[in-house]
Design a protein around this motif. Structure first.
Motif, PDB file in Angstrom:
ATOM      1  N   LYS A 196       0.866  -1.177   0.000  1.00 28.05           N
ATOM      2  CA  LYS A 196       0.000   0.000   0.000  1.00 28.05           C
ATOM      3  C   LYS A 196       0.905   1.230   0.000  1.00 28.05           C
ATOM      4  O   LYS A 196       1.870   1.296   0.768  1.00 28.05           O
ATOM      5  CB  LYS A 196      -0.886   0.003   1.249  1.00 28.05           C
ATOM      6  N   VAL A 197       0.610   2.182  -0.849  1.00 26.06           N
ATOM      7  CA  VAL A 197       1.341   3.440  -0.874  1.00 26.06           C
ATOM      8  C   VAL A 197       0.546   4.472  -0.092  1.00 26.06           C
ATOM      9  O   VAL A 197      -0.649   4.677  -0.347  1.00 26.06           O
ATOM     10  CB  VAL A 197       1.579   3.925  -2.318  1.00 26.06           C
ATOM     11  N   ILE A 198       1.192   5.092   0.893  1.00 20.28           N
ATOM     12  CA  ILE A 198       0.543   6.117   1.711  1.00 20.28           C
ATOM     13  C   ILE A 198       1.219   7.451   1.437  1.00 20.28           C
ATOM     14  O   ILE A 198       2.442   7.581   1.578  1.00 20.28           O
ATOM     15  CB  ILE A 198       0.611   5.767   3.210  1.00 20.28           C
ATOM     16  N   ASN A 199       0.431   8.422   1.035  1.00 21.51           N
ATOM     17  CA  ASN A 199       0.945   9.754   0.726  1.00 21.51           C
ATOM     18  C   ASN A 199       0.952  10.613   1.982  1.00 21.51           C
ATOM     19  O   ASN A 199      -0.076  10.747   2.655  1.00 21.51           O
ATOM     20  CB  ASN A 199       0.084  10.423  -0.340  1.00 21.51           C
ATOM     21  N   LEU A 200       2.114  11.189   2.281  1.00 18.59           N
ATOM     22  CA  LEU A 200       2.253  12.150   3.367  1.00 18.59           C
ATOM     23  C   LEU A 200       2.890  13.409   2.784  1.00 18.59           C
ATOM     24  O   LEU A 200       4.107  13.484   2.635  1.00 18.59           O
ATOM     25  CB  LEU A 200       3.120  11.602   4.508  1.00 18.59           C
ATOM     26  N   GLY A 201       2.061  14.350   2.427  1.00 24.78           N
ATOM     27  CA  GLY A 201       2.576  15.546   1.793  1.00 24.78           C
ATOM     28  C   GLY A 201       3.249  15.211   0.479  1.00 24.78           C
ATOM     29  O   GLY A 201       2.670  14.546  -0.385  1.00 24.78           O
ATOM     30  N   ALA A 202       4.498  15.638   0.329  1.00 22.06           N
ATOM     31  CA  ALA A 202       5.239  15.378  -0.902  1.00 22.06           C
ATOM     32  C   ALA A 202       5.829  13.972  -0.957  1.00 22.06           C
ATOM     33  O   ALA A 202       6.367  13.564  -2.004  1.00 22.06           O
ATOM     34  CB  ALA A 202       6.355  16.410  -1.049  1.00 22.06           C
ATOM     35  N   PHE A 203       5.735  13.224   0.125  1.00 20.11           N
ATOM     36  CA  PHE A 203       6.351  11.910   0.203  1.00 20.11           C
ATOM     37  C   PHE A 203       5.328  10.795  -0.013  1.00 20.11           C
ATOM     38  O   PHE A 203       4.165  10.910   0.371  1.00 20.11           O
ATOM     39  CB  PHE A 203       7.023  11.702   1.557  1.00 20.11           C
ATOM     40  N   GLY A 256      13.596   7.401   3.631  1.00 17.21           N
ATOM     41  CA  GLY A 256      14.901   7.023   3.104  1.00 17.21           C
ATOM     42  C   GLY A 256      14.917   5.656   2.466  1.00 17.21           C
ATOM     43  O   GLY A 256      15.719   5.389   1.564  1.00 17.21           O
ATOM     44  N   TYR A 257      14.021   4.775   2.890  1.00 14.46           N
ATOM     45  CA  TYR A 257      13.926   3.430   2.339  1.00 14.46           C
ATOM     46  C   TYR A 257      12.820   3.340   1.285  1.00 14.46           C
ATOM     47  O   TYR A 257      12.883   2.490   0.403  1.00 14.46           O
ATOM     48  CB  TYR A 257      13.660   2.415   3.443  1.00 14.46           C
ATOM     49  N   SER A 258      11.804   4.179   1.409  1.00 18.61           N
ATOM     50  CA  SER A 258      10.780   4.290   0.374  1.00 18.61           C
ATOM     51  C   SER A 258      11.317   5.180  -0.744  1.00 18.61           C
ATOM     52  O   SER A 258      11.814   6.287  -0.490  1.00 18.61           O
ATOM     53  CB  SER A 258       9.493   4.898   0.959  1.00 18.61           C
ATOM     54  N   ARG A 259      11.220   4.713  -1.964  1.00 15.04           N
ATOM     55  CA  ARG A 259      11.853   5.397  -3.095  1.00 15.04           C
ATOM     56  C   ARG A 259      11.395   6.840  -3.249  1.00 15.04           C
ATOM     57  O   ARG A 259      12.180   7.720  -3.610  1.00 15.04           O
ATOM     58  CB  ARG A 259      11.561   4.606  -4.383  1.00 15.04           C
ATOM     59  N   ASN A 260      10.120   7.087  -2.965  1.00 11.97           N
ATOM     60  CA  ASN A 260       9.577   8.438  -3.129  1.00 11.97           C
ATOM     61  C   ASN A 260       9.401   9.157  -1.790  1.00 11.97           C
ATOM     62  O   ASN A 260       8.604  10.098  -1.675  1.00 11.97           O
ATOM     63  CB  ASN A 260       8.260   8.383  -3.895  1.00 11.97           C
ATOM     64  N   ALA A 261      10.112   8.697  -0.802  1.00 10.71           N
ATOM     65  CA  ALA A 261      10.197   9.402   0.485  1.00 10.71           C
ATOM     66  C   ALA A 261      11.655   9.375   0.920  1.00 10.71           C
ATOM     67  O   ALA A 261      11.997   8.911   2.002  1.00 10.71           O
ATOM     68  CB  ALA A 261       9.294   8.751   1.528  1.00 10.71           C
ATOM     69  N   CYS A 262      12.500   9.863   0.025  1.00  9.06           N
ATOM     70  CA  CYS A 262      13.950   9.731   0.188  1.00  9.06           C
ATOM     71  C   CYS A 262      14.628  11.074  -0.091  1.00  9.06           C
ATOM     72  O   CYS A 262      15.400  11.217  -1.041  1.00  9.06           O
ATOM     73  CB  CYS A 262      14.454   8.649  -0.769  1.00  9.06           C
ATOM     74  N   PRO A 263      14.337  12.080   0.728  1.00  4.62           N
ATOM     75  CA  PRO A 263      14.897  13.411   0.476  1.00  4.62           C
ATOM     76  C   PRO A 263      16.422  13.418   0.643  1.00  4.62           C
ATOM     77  O   PRO A 263      16.993  12.643   1.398  1.00  4.62           O
ATOM     78  CB  PRO A 263      14.218  14.288   1.522  1.00  4.62           C
ATOM     79  N   LEU A 265       3.682   9.065  13.338  1.00  6.78           N
ATOM     80  CA  LEU A 265       2.414   9.652  13.774  1.00  6.78           C
ATOM     81  C   LEU A 265       1.525   9.968  12.582  1.00  6.78           C
ATOM     82  O   LEU A 265       0.302   9.733  12.615  1.00  6.78           O
ATOM     83  CB  LEU A 265       2.673  10.911  14.593  1.00  6.78           C
ATOM     84  N   ASP A 266       2.125  10.490  11.519  1.00  9.62           N
ATOM     85  CA  ASP A 266       1.350  10.862  10.338  1.00  9.62           C
ATOM     86  C   ASP A 266       0.818   9.631   9.600  1.00  9.62           C
ATOM     87  O   ASP A 266      -0.276   9.670   9.017  1.00  9.62           O
ATOM     88  CB  ASP A 266       2.210  11.700   9.391  1.00  9.62           C
ATOM     89  N   LEU A 267       1.556   8.549   9.623  1.00  9.52           N
ATOM     90  CA  LEU A 267       1.072   7.314   9.005  1.00  9.52           C
ATOM     91  C   LEU A 267      -0.160   6.794   9.739  1.00  9.52           C
ATOM     92  O   LEU A 267      -1.124   6.331   9.109  1.00  9.52           O
ATOM     93  CB  LEU A 267       2.179   6.256   9.002  1.00  9.52           C
ATOM     94  N   ALA A 268      -0.137   6.868  11.069  1.00  5.60           N
ATOM     95  CA  ALA A 268      -1.307   6.451  11.844  1.00  5.60           C
ATOM     96  C   ALA A 268      -2.515   7.305  11.487  1.00  5.60           C
ATOM     97  O   ALA A 268      -3.626   6.794  11.272  1.00  5.60           O
ATOM     98  CB  ALA A 268      -1.008   6.530  13.334  1.00  5.60           C
ATOM     99  N   THR A 269      -2.313   8.605  11.423  1.00  7.16           N
ATOM    100  CA  THR A 269      -3.397   9.511  11.061  1.00  7.16           C
ATOM    101  C   THR A 269      -3.929   9.200   9.670  1.00  7.16           C
ATOM    102  O   THR A 269      -5.143   9.243   9.426  1.00  7.16           O
ATOM    103  CB  THR A 269      -2.916  10.971  11.122  1.00  7.16           C
TER     104      THR A 269
END
Length: 281
Positions: free
Chosen positions: A5-12, A61-68, A84-88
């Motif tokens: 499952k891909v979860i979007n958190l802002g730009a990530f 850092g481990y998710s390809r599109n959450a690796c700033p 915390l944001d993933l839980a929300t």
């Protein structure tokens, strides 16, 4: 069975493994270094029939599109906020937390700073951070065990040595992992930016983590440590006990650092019993 499952958190975008009924109590599982969320698939499958909804992210850092790019994106505060944001994002105000290695570092931070969010905390391998860092500062045995960190914080050199011979150093750490896990790990770390991002956990926090800000923990806690752990000695474990003031269970395994892979038969019933005893509803 876990599904992706891909979860979007802002730009990530976080690549996650999820399993179970979304209406059940949430369990978030945090992997360590150098691993991914695949390490949790067996435990997730065993928790689901007991009415727990499991979410295991490939962390920042481990998710390809959450690796700033840049170590400042990997401070403990930002890593904790991701959880915390993933839980929300899945509609939960409270959750159980299970974490290993670097995931457990983040877990101790969350258990102290956000106790109203955490129904229970299961830490694997890494003891309460205040006790652990006291051991690093004052215990010769722990200082010897932690010498590897000095290499990991050196830019470029660490990446070069780790990538040498197609991750020979990491393969030695993964010797207890399944072929499926090994393939997942290699696919992840062969992404150039991922290795540097994972090392930024050390570069952004080692020597800078304010241990005085991580004080006594009152969240119900289960801590499991392997007495053959090559990275975590007995002194830090003993010192860490003093900072867990809520309901606390300590379990000593006869395994090493990679507890899930080497002592799962012991861990599974202990973790399941602990979660059930700390249900919210």
């Amino acid at each position: 069975m876990a599904r992706t499952k891909v979860i979007n958190l802002g730009a990530f975008q976080f690549d996650c493994r999820v399993a179970g009924n979304e209406k059940d109590e949430l369990v978030i599982l945090l992997h360590g270094f150098p691993e991914t969320s695949i390490m949790w698939t067996a435990l997730m499958a065993d928790l689901n029939p007991n009415e727990f909804y499991c979410l295991a992210p490939n962390m920042r850092g481990y998710s390809r599109n959450a690796c700033p790019k840049g170590k400042n994106h990997y401070t403990i505060e930002k890593l904790g906020q991701d959880v915390l944001d993933l839980a929300t994002a899945v509609g939960k105000d409270k959750f159980h937390l299970i974490a290993h290695d670097w995931g457990a570092v983040i877990g101790w931070y969350l258990a102290y700073h956000y106790p109203t969010k955490i129904l229970s905390y299961t830490a694997l391998s890494v003891p309460h951070l205040k006790g652990f860092f006291q051991a690093i500062q004052n215990d010769a045995d722990q200082q010897q065990r932690s010498k590897y960190i000095k290499l990991l914080v050196i830019p470029f050199l660490a990446e070069y040595k780790i990538r040498k011979n197609d991750f020979e150093l990491f393969r030695k750490l993964w010797k207890h992992s399944s072929e499926e896990e090994l393939e997942d790990y290699l696919n992840t770390f062969r992404e150039k930016k991922v290795l540097t991002a994972s090392l930024n956990y050390y570069r952004a926090n080692f020597g800078k983590t304010r241990t005085e800000d991580i004080g006594e923990v009152y969240v119900p806690t289960l801590f499991i440590w392997g007495n053959k752990d090559m990275a975590i000695g007995a002194k830090g474990v003993a010192l860490g006990h003093d900072y867990v003031k809520g309901p606390y269970t300590f379990m000593e395994s006869k395994a090493g650092h990679w507890l899930i892979q080497t002592d799962y038969g012991t861990l599974k019933p202990a973790i399941l019993k602990f979660l059930i005893s700390n249900r919210f509803d």
